[in-house]
Scaffold this motif. Structure first.
Motif, PDB file in Angstrom:
ATOM      1  N   PRO A  51       1.113   2.190  -4.099  1.00 50.12           N
ATOM      2  CA  PRO A  51       2.155   2.770  -3.395  1.00 50.12           C
ATOM      3  C   PRO A  51       3.232   1.578  -2.844  1.00 50.12           C
ATOM      4  O   PRO A  51       2.441   0.558  -2.412  1.00 50.12           O
ATOM      5  N   ILE A  52       4.190   1.674  -2.895  1.00 54.02           N
ATOM      6  CA  ILE A  52       5.311   0.883  -2.108  1.00 54.02           C
ATOM      7  C   ILE A  52       5.042   0.757  -0.520  1.00 54.02           C
ATOM      8  O   ILE A  52       5.008   1.880  -0.018  1.00 54.02           O
ATOM      9  N   THR A  53       4.909  -0.386  -0.185  1.00 54.83           N
ATOM     10  CA  THR A  53       4.433  -0.522   1.096  1.00 54.83           C
ATOM     11  C   THR A  53       4.846  -1.698   2.015  1.00 54.83           C
ATOM     12  O   THR A  53       4.876  -2.775   1.265  1.00 54.83           O
ATOM     13  N   THR A  54       4.968  -1.920   3.065  1.00 53.95           N
ATOM     14  CA  THR A  54       5.102  -3.069   3.790  1.00 53.95           C
ATOM     15  C   THR A  54       3.838  -3.757   4.393  1.00 53.95           C
ATOM     16  O   THR A  54       3.629  -4.459   5.217  1.00 53.95           O
ATOM     17  N   MET A  55       2.765  -2.809   4.292  1.00 52.26           N
ATOM     18  CA  MET A  55       1.455  -2.937   4.970  1.00 52.26           C
ATOM     19  C   MET A  55       0.332  -3.316   4.290  1.00 52.26           C
ATOM     20  O   MET A  55      -0.669  -3.186   4.624  1.00 52.26           O
ATOM     21  N   ALA A  56       0.618  -4.006   3.043  1.00 49.56           N
ATOM     22  CA  ALA A  56      -0.490  -4.241   2.207  1.00 49.56           C
ATOM     23  C   ALA A  56      -0.388  -5.893   1.924  1.00 49.56           C
ATOM     24  O   ALA A  56       0.288  -6.679   2.182  1.00 49.56           O
ATOM     25  N   GLU A  72      -1.592   1.077   5.009  1.00 49.75           N
ATOM     26  CA  GLU A  72      -0.794   2.553   5.308  1.00 49.75           C
ATOM     27  C   GLU A  72      -1.146   3.469   4.446  1.00 49.75           C
ATOM     28  O   GLU A  72      -1.098   4.853   4.871  1.00 49.75           O
ATOM     29  N   ASN A  73      -1.637   3.368   3.081  1.00 50.18           N
ATOM     30  CA  ASN A  73      -2.111   4.275   2.434  1.00 50.18           C
ATOM     31  C   ASN A  73      -3.498   4.360   2.045  1.00 50.18           C
ATOM     32  O   ASN A  73      -3.903   5.306   1.335  1.00 50.18           O
ATOM     33  N   ASN A  74      -4.215   3.739   3.036  1.00 50.50           N
ATOM     34  CA  ASN A  74      -5.630   3.730   2.926  1.00 50.50           C
ATOM     35  C   ASN A  74      -6.359   3.517   1.400  1.00 50.50           C
ATOM     36  O   ASN A  74      -7.152   4.272   0.950  1.00 50.50           O
ATOM     37  N   LEU A  75      -5.611   2.502   0.949  1.00 50.99           N
ATOM     38  CA  LEU A  75      -6.239   2.095  -0.372  1.00 50.99           C
ATOM     39  C   LEU A  75      -6.448   0.539  -0.667  1.00 50.99           C
ATOM     40  O   LEU A  75      -5.891  -0.355  -0.070  1.00 50.99           O
ATOM     41  N   SER A 142     -10.563   4.780  -1.586  1.00 50.41           N
ATOM     42  CA  SER A 142      -9.558   5.231  -0.685  1.00 50.41           C
ATOM     43  C   SER A 142     -10.190   6.475   0.178  1.00 50.41           C
ATOM     44  O   SER A 142     -11.225   7.071  -0.259  1.00 50.41           O
ATOM     45  N   SER A 143      -9.636   6.702   1.208  1.00 49.45           N
ATOM     46  CA  SER A 143      -9.724   8.007   1.703  1.00 49.45           C
ATOM     47  C   SER A 143      -9.056   9.156   1.472  1.00 49.45           C
ATOM     48  O   SER A 143      -9.323  10.270   1.776  1.00 49.45           O
ATOM     49  N   ASN A 144      -8.240   8.938   0.624  1.00 44.70           N
ATOM     50  CA  ASN A 144      -7.179  10.049   0.091  1.00 44.70           C
ATOM     51  C   ASN A 144      -7.527  10.064  -1.471  1.00 44.70           C
ATOM     52  O   ASN A 144      -7.445   9.316  -2.308  1.00 44.70           O
ATOM     53  N   LEU A 145      -8.120  11.210  -1.997  1.00 42.37           N
ATOM     54  CA  LEU A 145      -8.557  11.193  -3.394  1.00 42.37           C
ATOM     55  C   LEU A 145      -7.401  11.488  -4.412  1.00 42.37           C
ATOM     56  O   LEU A 145      -7.358  10.702  -5.324  1.00 42.37           O
TER      57      LEU A 145
END
Length: 162
Positions: A51-56, A72-75, A142-145
């Motif tokens: 995912p595009i993010t500024t928090m990685a 941000e995306n828990n990845l 990830s916590s998101n499947l």
């Protein structure tokens, strides 16, 4: 009269809670569908969509293991390529990281036959995969499947032109 007012107030509260719940569900579905991705190289022979993010942030260690963490995306993605000047200790370290993440996890199989491990205590999902030809080893957590599966399905192996 007081009973009717109490019933009316209760009905209004229930309707308001239901409306908020519907709004939250609709917002989640919209944001999941609108998520934008970018392609990231894991090695000279593998890429993945994240995912595009500024928090990685990305980093690597002395073993040749590369780390990607997206708060941000828990990845989280950990990768190791045994042909990129890494040592045997790097392979052992990567295996230790995989084993620590998947400790106490149970395998579940998705509808399209992908084996995912889930830790019942932390509710964190993980997939460890790799490619014998390119010597890539990849651990996705990830916590998101849905995020985990999107990243896994996007992996591409082959010579990358930078």
């Amino acid at each position: 009269m007081e009973d009717k007012n109490l019933i009316l107030i209760t009905a209004i509260i229930v309707i308001a809670i239901a409306a908020v719940a519907v709004l939250l569900i609709a917002t989640q579905n919209i944001s999941a569908e609108e998520q934008s991705y970018t392609t990231m190289a894991l090695s000279n022979t593998s890429i993945i969509e994240v995912p595009i993010t500024t928090m990685a942030f990305k980093s690597s260690d002395d073993y040749g293991i590369r780390y990607y963490a997206d708060g941000e995306n828990n990845l989280n993605i950990t990768s190791f390529n045994s042909q990129e000047g890494a040592t045997l200790e790097g392979g052992a370290q990567m295996a230790a990281i995989r084993d620590a993440v998947q400790l106490e996890s149970t395998p579940i199989v998705t509808d399209d036959n992908i084996t995912v491990y889930q830790n019942p205590n932390t509710k964190v999902y993980s997939i460890f995969t790799g490619n014998d030809t390119t010597h890539d080893n990849i651990l996705i957590v990830s916590s998101n499947l849905d995020s985990l599966l999107h990243a896994y399905r996007s992996i591409w192996y082959g010579e990358i032109d930078f």
